[in-house]
Design a protein around this motif. Structure first.
Motif, PDB file in Angstrom:
ATOM      1  N   SER A 168       0.829  -1.205   0.000  1.00 17.55           N
ATOM      2  CA  SER A 168       0.000   0.000   0.000  1.00 17.55           C
ATOM      3  C   SER A 168       0.863   1.255   0.000  1.00 17.55           C
ATOM      4  CB  SER A 168      -0.903   0.023   1.237  1.00 17.55           C
ATOM      5  OG  SER A 168      -1.781  -1.059   1.213  1.00 17.55           O
ATOM      6  N   PHE A 169       2.087   1.103   0.470  1.00 12.73           N
ATOM      7  CA  PHE A 169       2.989   2.248   0.564  1.00 12.73           C
ATOM      8  C   PHE A 169       4.132   2.191  -0.437  1.00 12.73           C
ATOM      9  CE2 PHE A 169       1.100   1.649   4.745  1.00 12.73           C
ATOM     10  CZ  PHE A 169       0.538   2.894   4.933  1.00 12.73           C
ATOM     11  N   LEU A 170       4.498   1.002  -0.882  1.00 12.57           N
ATOM     12  CA  LEU A 170       5.595   0.857  -1.829  1.00 12.57           C
ATOM     13  C   LEU A 170       5.064   0.768  -3.255  1.00 12.57           C
ATOM     14  CD1 LEU A 170       7.822  -1.770   0.010  1.00 12.57           C
ATOM     15  CD2 LEU A 170       8.123   0.709  -0.082  1.00 12.57           C
ATOM     16  N   PRO A 171       5.616   1.550  -4.162  1.00 11.20           N
ATOM     17  CA  PRO A 171       5.082   1.564  -5.530  1.00 11.20           C
ATOM     18  C   PRO A 171       5.335   0.282  -6.320  1.00 11.20           C
ATOM     19  CG  PRO A 171       7.036   2.925  -5.378  1.00 11.20           C
ATOM     20  CD  PRO A 171       6.710   2.496  -3.981  1.00 11.20           C
ATOM     21  N   VAL A 172       6.303  -0.520  -5.908  1.00 10.95           N
ATOM     22  CA  VAL A 172       6.630  -1.706  -6.697  1.00 10.95           C
ATOM     23  C   VAL A 172       5.728  -2.892  -6.378  1.00 10.95           C
ATOM     24  CG1 VAL A 172       9.030  -1.050  -7.065  1.00 10.95           C
ATOM     25  CG2 VAL A 172       8.423  -2.372  -5.053  1.00 10.95           C
ATOM     26  N   LEU A 173       4.950  -2.811  -5.289  1.00  5.46           N
ATOM     27  CA  LEU A 173       4.055  -3.902  -4.919  1.00  5.46           C
ATOM     28  C   LEU A 173       2.599  -3.445  -5.009  1.00  5.46           C
ATOM     29  CD1 LEU A 173       5.832  -5.241  -1.708  1.00  5.46           C
ATOM     30  CD2 LEU A 173       5.883  -6.251  -3.978  1.00  5.46           C
ATOM     31  N   PRO A 174       1.784  -4.168  -5.762  1.00  3.47           N
ATOM     32  CA  PRO A 174       0.360  -3.803  -5.839  1.00  3.47           C
ATOM     33  C   PRO A 174      -0.387  -4.287  -4.591  1.00  3.47           C
ATOM     34  CG  PRO A 174       0.790  -5.699  -7.207  1.00  3.47           C
ATOM     35  CD  PRO A 174       2.119  -5.285  -6.624  1.00  3.47           C
ATOM     36  N   GLY A 175      -0.565  -3.412  -3.621  1.00  7.17           N
ATOM     37  CA  GLY A 175      -1.113  -3.758  -2.314  1.00  7.17           C
ATOM     38  C   GLY A 175      -2.401  -4.558  -2.307  1.00  7.17           C
ATOM     39  N   PRO A 176      -3.533  -3.980  -2.723  1.00 10.58           N
ATOM     40  CA  PRO A 176      -4.804  -4.716  -2.648  1.00 10.58           C
ATOM     41  C   PRO A 176      -4.829  -6.034  -3.440  1.00 10.58           C
ATOM     42  CG  PRO A 176      -5.246  -2.394  -2.795  1.00 10.58           C
ATOM     43  CD  PRO A 176      -3.761  -2.569  -3.016  1.00 10.58           C
ATOM     44  N   PRO A 177      -4.273  -6.099  -4.651  1.00  7.44           N
ATOM     45  CA  PRO A 177      -4.276  -7.407  -5.323  1.00  7.44           C
ATOM     46  C   PRO A 177      -3.477  -8.471  -4.565  1.00  7.44           C
ATOM     47  CG  PRO A 177      -4.000  -5.693  -6.950  1.00  7.44           C
ATOM     48  CD  PRO A 177      -3.880  -5.032  -5.602  1.00  7.44           C
ATOM     49  N   LEU A 178      -2.372  -8.082  -3.922  1.00  5.03           N
ATOM     50  CA  LEU A 178      -1.616  -9.050  -3.134  1.00  5.03           C
ATOM     51  C   LEU A 178      -2.418  -9.505  -1.924  1.00  5.03           C
ATOM     52  CD1 LEU A 178       1.991  -7.565  -3.247  1.00  5.03           C
ATOM     53  CD2 LEU A 178       1.140  -9.600  -4.414  1.00  5.03           C
ATOM     54  N   SER A 179      -3.101  -8.573  -1.273  1.00  5.47           N
ATOM     55  CA  SER A 179      -3.947  -8.942  -0.139  1.00  5.47           C
ATOM     56  C   SER A 179      -5.062  -9.878  -0.587  1.00  5.47           C
ATOM     57  CB  SER A 179      -4.549  -7.699   0.513  1.00  5.47           C
ATOM     58  OG  SER A 179      -3.554  -6.956   1.157  1.00  5.47           O
ATOM     59  N   TRP A 180      -5.601  -9.630  -1.767  1.00  5.84           N
ATOM     60  CA  TRP A 180      -6.657 -10.504  -2.291  1.00  5.84           C
ATOM     61  C   TRP A 180      -6.125 -11.920  -2.508  1.00  5.84           C
ATOM     62  CZ3 TRP A 180      -7.445 -13.455  -6.639  1.00  5.84           C
ATOM     63  CH2 TRP A 180      -8.731 -14.004  -6.765  1.00  5.84           C
ATOM     64  N   ILE A 181      -4.903 -12.045  -2.979  1.00  5.71           N
ATOM     65  CA  ILE A 181      -4.310 -13.376  -3.162  1.00  5.71           C
ATOM     66  C   ILE A 181      -4.238 -14.094  -1.812  1.00  5.71           C
ATOM     67  CG2 ILE A 181      -2.193 -14.626  -3.788  1.00  5.71           C
ATOM     68  CD1 ILE A 181      -1.807 -12.518  -6.018  1.00  5.71           C
ATOM     69  N   GLY A 182      -3.936 -13.339  -0.755  1.00  2.52           N
ATOM     70  CA  GLY A 182      -3.950 -13.926   0.585  1.00  2.52           C
ATOM     71  C   GLY A 182      -5.317 -14.463   0.951  1.00  2.52           C
ATOM     72  N   LEU A 183      -6.362 -13.686   0.647  1.00  2.00           N
ATOM     73  CA  LEU A 183      -7.732 -14.170   0.901  1.00  2.00           C
ATOM     74  C   LEU A 183      -8.035 -15.416   0.077  1.00  2.00           C
ATOM     75  CD1 LEU A 183      -9.853 -10.875   0.939  1.00  2.00           C
ATOM     76  CD2 LEU A 183      -9.313 -12.356   2.878  1.00  2.00           C
ATOM     77  N   LEU A 184      -7.624 -15.410  -1.176  1.00  2.82           N
ATOM     78  CA  LEU A 184      -7.861 -16.558  -2.054  1.00  2.82           C
ATOM     79  C   LEU A 184      -7.185 -17.811  -1.497  1.00  2.82           C
ATOM     80  CD1 LEU A 184      -8.875 -17.785  -4.744  1.00  2.82           C
ATOM     81  CD2 LEU A 184      -6.699 -17.060  -5.753  1.00  2.82           C
ATOM     82  N   LEU A 185      -5.943 -17.675  -1.072  1.00  2.00           N
ATOM     83  CA  LEU A 185      -5.224 -18.829  -0.538  1.00  2.00           C
ATOM     84  C   LEU A 185      -5.922 -19.389   0.704  1.00  2.00           C
ATOM     85  CD1 LEU A 185      -1.541 -17.655  -1.023  1.00  2.00           C
ATOM     86  CD2 LEU A 185      -2.745 -19.453  -2.288  1.00  2.00           C
ATOM     87  N   LEU A 186      -6.429 -18.510   1.542  1.00  2.00           N
ATOM     88  CA  LEU A 186      -7.158 -18.976   2.727  1.00  2.00           C
ATOM     89  C   LEU A 186      -8.427 -19.729   2.325  1.00  2.00           C
ATOM     90  CD1 LEU A 186      -7.321 -19.003   5.833  1.00  2.00           C
ATOM     91  CD2 LEU A 186      -8.641 -16.887   5.670  1.00  2.00           C
ATOM     92  N   HIS A 187      -9.098 -19.237   1.297  1.00  2.00           N
ATOM     93  CA  HIS A 187     -10.340 -19.892   0.853  1.00  2.00           C
ATOM     94  C   HIS A 187     -10.074 -21.181   0.070  1.00  2.00           C
ATOM     95  CE1 HIS A 187     -12.352 -16.204   2.100  1.00  2.00           C
ATOM     96  NE2 HIS A 187     -13.451 -16.925   2.090  1.00  2.00           N
ATOM     97  N   LEU A 188      -8.835 -21.415  -0.308  1.00  2.00           N
ATOM     98  CA  LEU A 188      -8.496 -22.669  -0.989  1.00  2.00           C
ATOM     99  C   LEU A 188      -8.247 -23.810  -0.013  1.00  2.00           C
ATOM    100  CD1 LEU A 188      -6.159 -21.424  -3.872  1.00  2.00           C
ATOM    101  CD2 LEU A 188      -8.525 -22.216  -4.045  1.00  2.00           C
ATOM    102  N   THR A 189      -8.183 -23.495   1.276  1.00  2.00           N
ATOM    103  CA  THR A 189      -8.004 -24.556   2.266  1.00  2.00           C
ATOM    104  C   THR A 189      -9.282 -25.374   2.380  1.00  2.00           C
ATOM    105  OG1 THR A 189      -8.722 -23.171   4.119  1.00  2.00           O
ATOM    106  CG2 THR A 189      -6.367 -23.162   3.590  1.00  2.00           C
ATOM    107  N   LYS A 190      -9.138 -26.590   2.883  1.00  2.00           N
ATOM    108  CA  LYS A 190     -10.300 -27.475   3.035  1.00  2.00           C
ATOM    109  C   LYS A 190     -11.207 -27.016   4.167  1.00  2.00           C
ATOM    110  CE  LYS A 190      -7.747 -31.428   1.333  1.00  2.00           C
ATOM    111  NZ  LYS A 190      -7.005 -32.614   1.715  1.00  2.00           N
ATOM    112  N   ALA A 191     -10.663 -26.327   5.147  1.00  2.00           N
ATOM    113  CA  ALA A 191     -11.433 -25.944   6.336  1.00  2.00           C
ATOM    114  C   ALA A 191     -12.305 -24.713   6.116  1.00  2.00           C
ATOM    115  CB  ALA A 191     -10.490 -25.683   7.505  1.00  2.00           C
ATOM    116  N   VAL A 192     -11.937 -23.871   5.163  1.00  2.00           N
ATOM    117  CA  VAL A 192     -12.698 -22.639   4.926  1.00  2.00           C
ATOM    118  C   VAL A 192     -13.601 -22.862   3.720  1.00  2.00           C
ATOM    119  CG1 VAL A 192     -12.544 -20.196   4.330  1.00  2.00           C
ATOM    120  CG2 VAL A 192     -10.870 -21.206   5.887  1.00  2.00           C
TER     121      VAL A 192
END
Length: 172
Positions: A20-44
């Motif tokens: 969110s603060f560094l220009p070389v990293l796209p903040g919200p899309p990276l955070s979304w990937i984190g959400l996606l990975l959590l939802h790919l687990t068997k428990a969620v």
């Protein structure tokens, strides 16, 4: 496998907050990937609507982050030359991150200022347009951080709510 997905998801959530603060990293899309990975687990339980809506928001904020400084320049009296200068300044900041974090602040400001001065605007108008670019940058950064922080909240809320299923070990 679920533990690995959770750990990588956590990594992406933190990268999103930093992005969110560094220009070389796209903040919200990276955070979304984190959400996606959590939802790919068997428990969620997977929720395509939740993932789809949060994806659209992440991409919209990513795009807006590049458009808001231009709009700020225009709002503060900048001309097309100033808006072009802001855009070129953003591109310079991304392609040549010489000044690091400060480059994403300085280059759009400098680009708008040079664009206005080339357009033969007086120094006061040029500074006002460059200030608009700076305000646009701050607005975009705040927006990215808020979305990344909300996604982090979703991540931890979902993680805690499903912790017993995620971290139960079947020793049989």
């Amino acid at each position: 496998m679920d533990i690995i997905l959770v750990l990588f998801g956590l990594l992406f959530i933190f990268l999103g907050l930093i992005g969110s603060f560094l220009p070389v990293l796209p903040g919200p899309p990276l955070s979304w990937i984190g959400l996606l990975l959590l939802h790919l687990t068997k428990a969620v339980p997977s929720d395509p609507w939740f993932l789809g809506i949060t994806f659209v928001i992440a991409i919209a904020v990513f795009v807006l982050d590049y458009l808001i400084p231009i709009a700020g320049t225009k709002r503060f009296g900048g001309s097309k030359a100033g808006m072009l200068g802001t855009t070129l300044g953003l591109i310079v900041a991304i392609v040549f991150p010489i000044l690091g974090f400060f480059g994403i602040i300085i280059w759009p400001f400098v680009g708008a200022l040079i664009g206005e001065l080339i357009n033969k605007a007086d120094e006061k108008t040029a500074m006002k347009a460059a200030f608009g670019s700076f305000i646009g940058f701050l607005t975009g950064t705040f927006l990215k951080f808020m979305v990344a922080a909300i996604y982090a909240g979703f991540f931890f809320y979902t993680l805690v709510g499903n912790a017993s299923a995620l971290f139960s070990f079947d020793w049989w």
